[in-house]
Design a protein around this motif. Structure first.
Motif, mmCIF file in Angstrom:
data_model
loop_
_atom_site.group_PDB
_atom_site.id
_atom_site.type_symbol
_atom_site.label_atom_id
_atom_site.label_comp_id
_atom_site.label_asym_id
_atom_site.label_seq_id
_atom_site.Cartn_x
_atom_site.Cartn_y
_atom_site.Cartn_z
ATOM 1 N N PRO A 23 -24.609 -24.492 26.871
ATOM 2 C CA PRO A 23 -25.320 -25.538 27.645
ATOM 3 C C PRO A 23 -26.629 -25.057 28.262
ATOM 4 O O PRO A 23 -27.276 -25.815 28.983
ATOM 5 C CB PRO A 23 -24.315 -25.891 28.760
ATOM 6 N N LEU A 24 -27.037 -23.814 28.026
ATOM 7 C CA LEU A 24 -28.151 -23.210 28.763
ATOM 8 C C LEU A 24 -29.381 -22.959 27.904
ATOM 9 O O LEU A 24 -30.086 -21.983 28.115
ATOM 10 C CB LEU A 24 -27.707 -21.862 29.373
ATOM 11 N N ASN A 25 -29.673 -23.812 26.936
ATOM 12 C CA ASN A 25 -30.745 -23.512 25.995
ATOM 13 C C ASN A 25 -30.449 -22.176 25.322
ATOM 14 O O ASN A 25 -31.174 -21.189 25.478
ATOM 15 C CB ASN A 25 -32.104 -23.473 26.702
ATOM 16 N N ALA A 26 -29.347 -22.153 24.572
ATOM 17 C CA ALA A 26 -28.808 -20.914 24.019
ATOM 18 C C ALA A 26 -29.808 -20.201 23.109
ATOM 19 O O ALA A 26 -29.881 -18.967 23.115
ATOM 20 C CB ALA A 26 -27.515 -21.214 23.258
ATOM 21 N N LYS A 27 -30.572 -20.940 22.352
ATOM 22 C CA LYS A 27 -31.524 -20.316 21.429
ATOM 23 C C LYS A 27 -32.535 -19.464 22.187
ATOM 24 O O LYS A 27 -32.807 -18.313 21.821
ATOM 25 C CB LYS A 27 -32.236 -21.395 20.613
ATOM 26 N N ARG A 28 -33.079 -20.035 23.257
ATOM 27 C CA ARG A 28 -34.062 -19.302 24.060
ATOM 28 C C ARG A 28 -33.432 -18.087 24.731
ATOM 29 O O ARG A 28 -34.026 -17.002 24.786
ATOM 30 C CB ARG A 28 -34.658 -20.239 25.118
ATOM 31 N N ARG A 29 -32.206 -18.261 25.237
ATOM 32 C CA ARG A 29 -31.555 -17.154 25.938
ATOM 33 C C ARG A 29 -31.195 -16.024 24.983
ATOM 34 O O ARG A 29 -31.341 -14.849 25.322
ATOM 35 C CB ARG A 29 -30.313 -17.646 26.678
ATOM 36 N N ARG A 30 -30.719 -16.338 23.771
ATOM 37 C CA ARG A 30 -30.425 -15.284 22.781
ATOM 38 C C ARG A 30 -31.699 -14.546 22.391
ATOM 39 O O ARG A 30 -31.688 -13.318 22.235
ATOM 40 C CB ARG A 30 -29.768 -15.899 21.543
ATOM 41 N N LYS A 55 -34.372 -14.104 24.224
ATOM 42 C CA LYS A 55 -34.752 -13.223 25.324
ATOM 43 C C LYS A 55 -33.893 -11.973 25.345
ATOM 44 O O LYS A 55 -34.399 -10.859 25.561
ATOM 45 C CB LYS A 55 -34.616 -13.965 26.649
ATOM 46 N N TYR A 56 -32.599 -12.130 25.096
ATOM 47 C CA TYR A 56 -31.683 -10.985 25.069
ATOM 48 C C TYR A 56 -32.079 -10.008 23.959
ATOM 49 O O TYR A 56 -32.149 -8.784 24.184
ATOM 50 C CB TYR A 56 -30.255 -11.500 24.867
ATOM 51 N N ARG A 57 -32.369 -10.512 22.759
ATOM 52 C CA ARG A 57 -32.758 -9.630 21.655
ATOM 53 C C ARG A 57 -34.076 -8.925 21.960
ATOM 54 O O ARG A 57 -34.256 -7.744 21.619
ATOM 55 C CB ARG A 57 -32.867 -10.439 20.357
ATOM 56 N N THR A 58 -34.996 -9.633 22.611
ATOM 57 C CA THR A 58 -36.274 -9.013 22.988
ATOM 58 C C THR A 58 -36.057 -7.870 23.971
ATOM 59 O O THR A 58 -36.676 -6.801 23.855
ATOM 60 C CB THR A 58 -37.209 -10.069 23.607
ATOM 61 N N GLN A 59 -35.171 -8.070 24.945
ATOM 62 C CA GLN A 59 -34.851 -7.012 25.900
ATOM 63 C C GLN A 59 -34.284 -5.788 25.182
ATOM 64 O O GLN A 59 -34.664 -4.636 25.488
ATOM 65 C CB GLN A 59 -33.846 -7.527 26.929
ATOM 66 N N ALA A 91 -38.591 -4.913 30.249
ATOM 67 C CA ALA A 91 -37.306 -5.241 29.622
ATOM 68 C C ALA A 91 -36.411 -6.081 30.528
ATOM 69 O O ALA A 91 -35.287 -6.419 30.143
ATOM 70 C CB ALA A 91 -36.577 -3.966 29.211
ATOM 71 N N SER A 92 -36.882 -6.416 31.726
ATOM 72 C CA SER A 92 -36.111 -7.235 32.692
ATOM 73 C C SER A 92 -34.679 -6.716 32.838
ATOM 74 O O SER A 92 -33.714 -7.405 32.500
ATOM 75 C CB SER A 92 -36.085 -8.699 32.253
ATOM 76 N N PRO A 93 -34.506 -5.479 33.338
ATOM 77 C CA PRO A 93 -33.164 -4.882 33.404
ATOM 78 C C PRO A 93 -32.181 -5.673 34.267
ATOM 79 O O PRO A 93 -30.982 -5.690 33.979
ATOM 80 C CB PRO A 93 -33.411 -3.488 33.979
ATOM 81 N N TRP A 141 -26.523 -10.596 31.858
ATOM 82 C CA TRP A 141 -25.960 -10.929 30.540
ATOM 83 C C TRP A 141 -24.703 -10.112 30.276
ATOM 84 O O TRP A 141 -23.669 -10.645 29.875
ATOM 85 C CB TRP A 141 -27.004 -10.691 29.449
ATOM 86 N N LEU A 142 -24.795 -8.808 30.495
ATOM 87 C CA LEU A 142 -23.670 -7.921 30.196
ATOM 88 C C LEU A 142 -22.460 -8.239 31.072
ATOM 89 O O LEU A 142 -21.317 -8.225 30.596
ATOM 90 C CB LEU A 142 -24.099 -6.465 30.390
#
Length: 386
Positions: free
Chosen positions: A162-169, A171-175, A287-289, A295-296
């Motif tokens: 429900p959280l704009n999953a595409k954008r969040r994934r 961002k996670y891969r970019t980090q 990397a926005s730790p 996320w983790l």
């Protein structure tokens, strides 16, 4: 209904621990949380016990705080609590909700009239997890801070759907790519007591630097506050209720290990509460730790079967980006005498003014910039002349 006032915690510990087991009762009114606060802050204790016949219907673990000439009865440790419910006996919820509001308010006032001028119960959700609080009809003011929660599902994919999953994934891969370009990372959850205490002290230092940069007072600076959180780390009795546990993101950058982000979580059944968080500002900020650590943690809590991840009170962009639930908190206000009535008016006005400021993004941003500018000026030291 009858009311009793207790001035020590030990006298009601048995019933207290029975009531705290109810999943709708906040962890912040749990015995271990309140005991750690009382042990480190030494304020007078005023525990209100409401009885239906011979049975305890509720406990309100209060302390008396002296604010100038006013004695305020408030939840113990409320300066650092994210949700306050008191301790309500499940079998008496309906009976309490059916009580006449004026009679209930009068009984509460009468119980503490010799030790307080005002009852101020902050951060109470009048409706929590689909259930209305039995004190919802008492006089209250909406707190300037709302709380934000994320509904957890069995997998991370389901949780972020429900959280704009595409954008969040993305961002996670970019980090991950930014970290992997220079080193590796590890999600750390210390188990040994000494490791926990060292990590907590590092959090206090990271937070000190952050508050200083923003021009804000360091709410964790006081020795008794730090002692309180250290005691919470030692209060883990096992099971599903944990007053405080620490998580961290550790980076290995060219053979050098650094703690880039720290979070403190509490658990009450399937409800996980983020009590605090910090970052090391100069440790790979691109990397926005802090975001990566969330996320983790959320991924782990989802896999462990938790239902709700609570980011706590305070409206911030990163919370809104993660959360699909917003909970309104209220402060219940019961003045006892003329002095308390004046204090209640002042507190209500202050709360409404803060709410007005925070409800205006431009005004709030302007005040934040003023604070940051003041902090920068205060930290500037002119070099001495030769």
């Amino acid at each position: 209904m009858t009311m009793k006032l207790h001035s020590d915690m030990a006298s009601v510990e048995t019933i207290w621990r029975l009531l705290e087991a109810d999943p709708l009762n906040s962890l912040h009114q749990g015995y271990d949380w309140c005991r750690a606060w009382e042990f480190t802050h030494h304020r007078p204790v005023a525990i209100l016990e409401g009885c239906m016949g011979q049975e305890t219907a509720f406990l309100l673990p209060l302390e008396i705080r002296q604010d100038g000439p006013v004695r305020k009865a408030q939840f113990m440790g409320s300066e650092f609590s994210n949700i306050n419910t008191g301790l309500i006996a499940s079998r008496h919820r309906r009976e309490l909700a059916a009580l006449d509001r004026k009679e209930l308010a009068a009984a509460l006032r009468n119980a503490v009239k010799d030790v307080a001028d005002l009852i101020w119960l902050s951060n109470v959700p009048l409706r929590w997890r689909g259930v209305q609080h039995p004190f919802a009809g008492l006089d209250s003011v909406e707190n300037q801070n709302h709380a934000f929660q994320l509904e957890l599902r069995p997998t991370m994919e389901e949780t972020i759907a429900p959280l704009n999953a595409k954008r969040r994934r993305k961002k996670y891969r970019t980090q991950l790519r930014k970290i992997e370009a220079v080193g590796t990372f590890e999600h750390v959850k210390p188990k040994e007591a000494i490791e926990k205490q060292v990590l907590l002290d590092l959090f206090f230092e990271q937070k000190r630097k952050r508050f200083e940069a923003l021009g804000l007072p360091d709410v964790f600076q006081a020795a008794e506050t730090q002692a309180f959180f250290h005691l919470l780390l030692e209060a883990d009795r096992g099971g599903s209720n944990i007053p405080l546990e620490l998580h961290a993101l550790r980076l290995n950058l060219g053979g050098e290990h650094q703690i880039a982000a720290i979070s403190g979580l509490s658990r009450k059944g399937d409800h996980v509460i983020c009590q605090f968080g910090s970052i090391e500002p100069d440790c790979l900020p691109e990397a926005s730790p802090g975001e990566l650590l969330f996320w983790l943690m959320i991924e782990q809590e989802s896999a462990d079967g938790q239902s709700l991840f609570d980011f706590g009170i305070g409206d911030q962009d990163y919370k809104r980006s993660w959360c699909n639930i917003e909970t309104v908190h209220h402060d219940i206000v019961l003045p006892i005498n003329a002095k308390g009535q004046l204090a209640a008016l002042a507190l209500k006005l202050t709360t409404k003014t803060k709410a007005l400021i925070k409800g205006n993004p431009k005004l709030y941003a302007f005040i934040q910039r003023l604070r940051a500018g003041k902090a920068k000026r205060n930290s500037t030291v002119e070099a001495p002349e030769d």
